[in-house]
Design a protein around this motif. Sequence first.
Motif, PDB file in Angstrom:
ATOM      1  N   ASP A  47      -1.481   1.711  -7.612  1.00 27.69           N
ATOM      2  CA  ASP A  47      -0.045   1.550  -7.366  1.00 27.69           C
ATOM      3  C   ASP A  47       0.204   0.960  -5.976  1.00 27.69           C
ATOM      4  OD1 ASP A  47       0.682   2.437  -9.871  1.00 27.69           O
ATOM      5  OD2 ASP A  47       1.145   4.474  -9.222  1.00 27.69           O
ATOM      6  N   GLU A  48      -0.559   1.381  -5.013  1.00 24.02           N
ATOM      7  CA  GLU A  48      -0.440   0.838  -3.659  1.00 24.02           C
ATOM      8  C   GLU A  48      -0.776  -0.655  -3.651  1.00 24.02           C
ATOM      9  OE1 GLU A  48       0.323   0.723   0.413  1.00 24.02           O
ATOM     10  OE2 GLU A  48       0.759   2.321  -1.012  1.00 24.02           O
ATOM     11  N   ALA A  49      -1.813  -1.031  -4.366  1.00 19.43           N
ATOM     12  CA  ALA A  49      -2.222  -2.439  -4.419  1.00 19.43           C
ATOM     13  C   ALA A  49      -1.200  -3.313  -5.138  1.00 19.43           C
ATOM     14  CB  ALA A  49      -3.573  -2.562  -5.110  1.00 19.43           C
ATOM     15  N   MET A  50      -0.450  -2.714  -6.057  1.00 23.71           N
ATOM     16  CA  MET A  50       0.547  -3.463  -6.817  1.00 23.71           C
ATOM     17  C   MET A  50       1.903  -3.500  -6.117  1.00 23.71           C
ATOM     18  SD  MET A  50      -0.353  -2.105 -10.646  1.00 23.71           S
ATOM     19  CE  MET A  50       0.902  -3.084 -11.470  1.00 23.71           C
ATOM     20  N   SER A  51       2.027  -2.820  -4.991  1.00 21.54           N
ATOM     21  CA  SER A  51       3.311  -2.769  -4.296  1.00 21.54           C
ATOM     22  C   SER A  51       3.683  -4.141  -3.749  1.00 21.54           C
ATOM     23  CB  SER A  51       3.256  -1.760  -3.141  1.00 21.54           C
ATOM     24  OG  SER A  51       2.462  -2.268  -2.087  1.00 21.54           O
ATOM     25  N   TRP A  52       4.963  -4.332  -3.533  1.00 19.52           N
ATOM     26  CA  TRP A  52       5.465  -5.590  -3.016  1.00 19.52           C
ATOM     27  C   TRP A  52       4.809  -5.922  -1.675  1.00 19.52           C
ATOM     28  CZ3 TRP A  52       7.309  -9.853  -4.559  1.00 19.52           C
ATOM     29  CH2 TRP A  52       7.980 -10.714  -3.704  1.00 19.52           C
ATOM     30  N   GLU A  53       4.590  -4.922  -0.847  1.00 20.36           N
ATOM     31  CA  GLU A  53       3.980  -5.156   0.460  1.00 20.36           C
ATOM     32  C   GLU A  53       2.573  -5.748   0.312  1.00 20.36           C
ATOM     33  OE1 GLU A  53       5.218  -2.082  -0.381  1.00 20.36           O
ATOM     34  OE2 GLU A  53       7.105  -2.194   0.704  1.00 20.36           O
ATOM     35  N   ASN A  57       1.067  -9.395   1.341  1.00 19.85           N
ATOM     36  CA  ASN A  57       0.001  -9.360   2.341  1.00 19.85           C
ATOM     37  C   ASN A  57      -1.307  -9.040   1.623  1.00 19.85           C
ATOM     38  OD1 ASN A  57      -1.806  -8.836   4.387  1.00 19.85           O
ATOM     39  ND2 ASN A  57      -0.512  -7.365   5.447  1.00 19.85           N
ATOM     40  N   LEU A  58      -2.022 -10.080   1.239  1.00 26.23           N
ATOM     41  CA  LEU A  58      -3.227  -9.872   0.435  1.00 26.23           C
ATOM     42  C   LEU A  58      -4.335  -9.148   1.188  1.00 26.23           C
ATOM     43  CD1 LEU A  58      -3.398 -13.103  -1.743  1.00 26.23           C
ATOM     44  CD2 LEU A  58      -2.520 -10.838  -2.336  1.00 26.23           C
ATOM     45  N   ASN A  59      -4.268  -9.096   2.512  1.00 23.83           N
ATOM     46  CA  ASN A  59      -5.247  -8.290   3.247  1.00 23.83           C
ATOM     47  C   ASN A  59      -5.056  -6.807   2.935  1.00 23.83           C
ATOM     48  OD1 ASN A  59      -6.676 -10.370   4.508  1.00 23.83           O
ATOM     49  ND2 ASN A  59      -5.169 -10.502   6.141  1.00 23.83           N
ATOM     50  N   LYS A  60      -3.803  -6.407   2.785  1.00 24.98           N
ATOM     51  CA  LYS A  60      -3.509  -5.016   2.405  1.00 24.98           C
ATOM     52  C   LYS A  60      -4.011  -4.753   0.989  1.00 24.98           C
ATOM     53  CE  LYS A  60       0.162  -1.674   2.059  1.00 24.98           C
ATOM     54  NZ  LYS A  60       1.066  -1.001   2.918  1.00 24.98           N
ATOM     55  N   MET A  61      -3.811  -5.731   0.091  1.00 21.48           N
ATOM     56  CA  MET A  61      -4.295  -5.572  -1.274  1.00 21.48           C
ATOM     57  C   MET A  61      -5.823  -5.512  -1.296  1.00 21.48           C
ATOM     58  SD  MET A  61      -3.745  -7.912  -4.692  1.00 21.48           S
ATOM     59  CE  MET A  61      -1.980  -7.635  -4.797  1.00 21.48           C
ATOM     60  N   LYS A  62      -6.460  -6.312  -0.475  1.00 24.15           N
ATOM     61  CA  LYS A  62      -7.927  -6.318  -0.418  1.00 24.15           C
ATOM     62  C   LYS A  62      -8.443  -4.939  -0.006  1.00 24.15           C
ATOM     63  CE  LYS A  62     -11.840  -8.704   1.641  1.00 24.15           C
ATOM     64  NZ  LYS A  62     -12.271  -9.777   2.540  1.00 24.15           N
ATOM     65  N   ALA A  63      -7.793  -4.323   0.962  1.00 24.40           N
ATOM     66  CA  ALA A  63      -8.200  -2.981   1.405  1.00 24.40           C
ATOM     67  C   ALA A  63      -8.040  -1.970   0.270  1.00 24.40           C
ATOM     68  CB  ALA A  63      -7.383  -2.554   2.621  1.00 24.40           C
ATOM     69  N   ALA A  64      -6.937  -2.067  -0.470  1.00 21.80           N
ATOM     70  CA  ALA A  64      -6.724  -1.164  -1.607  1.00 21.80           C
ATOM     71  C   ALA A  64      -7.758  -1.420  -2.694  1.00 21.80           C
ATOM     72  CB  ALA A  64      -5.312  -1.335  -2.164  1.00 21.80           C
ATOM     73  N   LEU A  65      -8.086  -2.681  -2.941  1.00 23.18           N
ATOM     74  CA  LEU A  65      -9.095  -3.015  -3.943  1.00 23.18           C
ATOM     75  C   LEU A  65     -10.457  -2.443  -3.565  1.00 23.18           C
ATOM     76  CD1 LEU A  65     -10.151  -4.410  -6.462  1.00 23.18           C
ATOM     77  CD2 LEU A  65     -10.191  -6.570  -5.177  1.00 23.18           C
ATOM     78  N   LEU A  66     -10.812  -2.527  -2.304  1.00 22.15           N
ATOM     79  CA  LEU A  66     -12.087  -1.947  -1.860  1.00 22.15           C
ATOM     80  C   LEU A  66     -12.119  -0.440  -2.090  1.00 22.15           C
ATOM     81  CD1 LEU A  66     -12.733  -3.957   1.412  1.00 22.15           C
ATOM     82  CD2 LEU A  66     -14.020  -4.099  -0.723  1.00 22.15           C
ATOM     83  N   LEU A  67     -11.009   0.236  -1.812  1.00 21.05           N
ATOM     84  CA  LEU A  67     -10.935   1.679  -2.073  1.00 21.05           C
ATOM     85  C   LEU A  67     -11.086   1.971  -3.563  1.00 21.05           C
ATOM     86  CD1 LEU A  67      -8.084   2.861   0.296  1.00 21.05           C
ATOM     87  CD2 LEU A  67     -10.450   3.633   0.312  1.00 21.05           C
TER      88      LEU A  67
END
Length: 105
Positions: A47-53, A57-67
């Motif tokens: 859900d965090e990775a799918m958020s608008w933020e 900001n794909l760096n934020k998505m990348k961090a969520a994907l790694l988790l």
Amino acid sequence: MMGFDTEPTGYIKTALSDLQGAWTVLRESIVEHFGFPDSDKLLFHVDEAMSWESVRNLNKMKAALLLVQNIASQTDCPTEVREWVDDVRVSFDETQTAIAEGRAE
């Protein structure tokens, strides 16, 4: 003078849409199999990775994907969930490529 951001090209929009779709399918798989160890953590980070933020900001998505990848690899989650995590990784990499190619235009 104030500048305006330009809208992404069609190719980048398609890649982002495909990436969002991959996350959605992963989320649905987690919900379908919910109750396996750490399913709640996976769902939270998806859900965090799918958020608008994260989409902005794909760096934020990348961090969520790694988790998500780390949790999925360290827990006894269904094979289907692991496969969808891999699909999200592929889609994320394709999106990064699309953005890089868009900058080269």
